[in-house]
Design a protein around this motif. Structure first.
Motif, mmCIF file in Angstrom:
data_model
loop_
_atom_site.group_PDB
_atom_site.id
_atom_site.type_symbol
_atom_site.label_atom_id
_atom_site.label_comp_id
_atom_site.label_asym_id
_atom_site.label_seq_id
_atom_site.Cartn_x
_atom_site.Cartn_y
_atom_site.Cartn_z
ATOM 1 N N ALA A 100 3.903 -0.728 1.452
ATOM 2 C CA ALA A 100 3.089 -1.653 2.241
ATOM 3 C C ALA A 100 3.573 -1.625 3.690
ATOM 4 C CB ALA A 100 3.185 -3.067 1.685
ATOM 5 N N ARG B 47 -4.468 2.880 0.484
ATOM 6 C CA ARG B 47 -5.107 1.872 -0.352
ATOM 7 C C ARG B 47 -5.570 0.717 0.538
ATOM 8 N NH1 ARG B 47 -3.428 -1.080 -3.701
ATOM 9 N NH2 ARG B 47 -4.634 -0.623 -5.572
ATOM 10 N N SER C 96 1.778 7.540 0.541
ATOM 11 C CA SER C 96 0.682 6.583 0.428
ATOM 12 C C SER C 96 1.083 5.295 1.142
ATOM 13 C CB SER C 96 0.376 6.290 -1.046
ATOM 14 O OG SER C 96 -0.612 5.283 -1.191
ATOM 15 N N THR D 234 3.582 1.546 -5.483
ATOM 16 C CA THR D 234 3.684 1.134 -4.081
ATOM 17 C C THR D 234 4.711 0.023 -3.942
ATOM 18 O OG1 THR D 234 1.400 1.728 -3.525
ATOM 19 C CG2 THR D 234 2.453 0.071 -2.141
ATOM 20 N N HIS E 224 -6.357 -3.383 0.900
ATOM 21 C CA HIS E 224 -5.897 -4.631 0.295
ATOM 22 C C HIS E 224 -6.230 -5.785 1.233
ATOM 23 C CE1 HIS E 224 -3.225 -7.268 -2.017
ATOM 24 N NE2 HIS E 224 -2.727 -7.687 -0.869
ATOM 25 N N THR F 90 1.280 -1.967 -7.677
ATOM 26 C CA THR F 90 0.774 -2.104 -6.314
ATOM 27 C C THR F 90 1.713 -2.820 -5.350
ATOM 28 O OG1 THR F 90 -0.391 -4.124 -6.990
ATOM 29 C CG2 THR F 90 -1.642 -2.064 -7.041
ATOM 30 N N THR G 171 -0.286 1.053 2.095
ATOM 31 C CA THR G 171 -1.188 -0.081 1.902
ATOM 32 C C THR G 171 -0.961 -1.070 3.033
ATOM 33 O OG1 THR G 171 -1.064 0.111 -0.527
ATOM 34 C CG2 THR G 171 -1.850 -1.984 0.377
ATOM 35 N N TRP H 222 -9.418 0.543 -3.407
ATOM 36 C CA TRP H 222 -9.433 -0.836 -2.903
ATOM 37 C C TRP H 222 -8.989 -1.816 -3.978
ATOM 38 C CZ3 TRP H 222 -10.072 -2.865 1.806
ATOM 39 C CH2 TRP H 222 -10.653 -2.078 2.811
ATOM 40 N N ASP H 223 -8.164 -2.785 -3.576
ATOM 41 C CA ASP H 223 -7.986 -3.990 -4.378
ATOM 42 C C ASP H 223 -9.203 -4.859 -4.080
ATOM 43 O OD1 ASP H 223 -5.511 -3.214 -5.395
ATOM 44 O OD2 ASP H 223 -4.435 -4.075 -3.683
ATOM 45 N N ILE I 111 -9.846 5.378 3.087
ATOM 46 C CA ILE I 111 -9.251 4.598 1.994
ATOM 47 C C ILE I 111 -9.798 5.111 0.672
ATOM 48 C CG2 ILE I 111 -9.252 2.305 0.927
ATOM 49 C CD1 ILE I 111 -8.962 1.105 3.680
#
Length: 380
Positions: free
Chosen positions: A59, A118, A79, A333, A120, A279, A81, A168-169, A165
């Motif tokens: 993140a 990703r 990756s 993640t 979020h 995540t 987020t 998606w959350d 992206i």
């Protein structure tokens, strides 16, 4: 003798020229000497050790993609987020106004460095910007208007980052913490019932048919909440709602979950034909607490050798299980980059230092890091 010496010197010069020529690349520039095995290991990151298993993410905030943090990120992860900047409140603070700058910068960083990204989070009961529920007359909007506003938000955000992206959350934390309830009593639920969940996935799929769509929640391993999350997911699957996977927020600690609980949850979720992603992984030094509170006597923030060892063992167990489920687990993640900053330094106890990640306050690899990659030597 002089003639022989000249021949020897000539031979040495030719040999040196041959070696130099062999060490040049196609552009004519001398290549760097081959790295030693130890140097090669230093160049590898988590993404390399786990390249045969799943992507390794982190993140990020706007400052994470700059300077020393960016260097560490690019070495270790493939990756990212956005931690906060794509949540509805920050990115869409008013009905007719969007804040794209910080989200755009992170998306551009992902594109420039060939990182997976990703998104979020599209729909959440927190950080939503209160405007979305407020009618012009001062009351609350009706169901039709709320779903229309939600569609506009999803169309705008998902559409803007289409092609960048990959997942998606879509809906975040819709299951109640109270075991006597099913869905969380939020304004989303109060106005639309369960329809906001179904429509969010439908709108997101329409905005980007190629994106993977996830339901994301915490305490998804604990049996009583796990069962209710499973119930929701099964309902969505049975109704042919366009959902691809479940995001398990790995906000765990050295006290749990157990290996048995983790394996049971992974088996249950994957039995629905859904992908699974971890995540928001971190391993706290303290037992789980849901509510914000003040410091109390006994709240220490020292990273002792005993806690370090316990965290190492906990990370080791989690990743042994993750590797066993590589056929259904597609990404892991971490929630923040290093112990320099973690949201757990502020929640649930403001100012209580935590050390939940694989990189220390000095941004160097902790002992737990080496335990997490130790399997690589066994594999070789």
């Amino acid at each position: 003798m002089a003639h022989l010496n000249i021949l020897k010197k000539s031979a040495l010069l030719m040999l040196s020229f041959s070696l130099l020529t062999a060490c040049k690349n196609e552009s004519g520039k001398a290549e760097q000497p081959a790295l030693t095995t130890e140097e090669q290991e230093q160049e590898k990151g988590l993404k390399d050790y786990y390249s045969d298993y799943f992507s390794m993410g982190v993140a990020v905030a706007p400052n994470t993609i700059k300077g020393e943090s960016a260097e560490l990120l690019l070495k270790e992860f493939n990756s990212i987020t956005p931690e906060n900047v794509m949540k509805m409140g920050p990115i869409h603070p008013e009905k007719d106004r969007f804040n794209w700058e910080e989200a755009d910068a992170i998306a551009e960083f992902a594109r420039e460095n060939d990182l997976m990204m990703r998104g979020h989070a599209l729909v959440w009961h927190q950080q939503h910007g209160g405007w979305i529920f407020d009618a012009e007359d001062g009351g609350k909007v009706n169901k039709e208007e709320l779903l229309s506003r939600m569609k506009t938000h999803i169309d705008s955000v998902v559409g803007r980052y289409k092609g960048t992206i990959y997942a998606w959350d879509v809906v975040n934390e819709a299951i109640a913490d109270d075991s006597t309830q099913f869905l969380r009593k939020s304004e989303w639920y109060d106005i639309t019932g369960e329809d906001f969940i179904i429509k969010a996935f439908e709108y997101a799929h329409a905005a980007d048919p190629d994106a993977k769509l996830y339901y994301n929640d915490y305490n998804a391993i604990i049996p009583e909440k796990r069962d209710r999350i499973y119930k929701l997911l099964k309902m969505l699957v049975d109704r042919d709602v366009p959902i691809d996977g479940v995001g398990i927020q790995g906000h765990w600690s050295i006290y749990g979950p157990s290996e048995e609980e983790l394996r049971e949850a992974l088996d249950m979720y994957s039995s629905l034909g859904l992908e699974v992603q971890i995540t928001e992984l971190d391993v706290s030094l303290y037992p789980w607490e849901k509510e914000q509170r003040e410091r109390r006597p006994g709240d220490v923030d020292e990273f002792t050798s005993e806690l370090e060892q316990k965290q190492l063992e906990t990370y080791d167990m989690f990743f042994r299980v993750f590797r066993d489920y590589k056929d259904v687990l597609t990404s892991v993640t971490f929630w923040n980059l290093s112990d320099q900053y973690s949201w757990l330094d502020y929640y649930p106890v403001e100012g209580r230092k935590n050390y939940p990640l694989l990189f220390g306050e000095d941004m160097q690899r902790k002992k737990a890091y080496f335990q997490v990659i130790d399997f690589a030597e066994e594999k070789e």
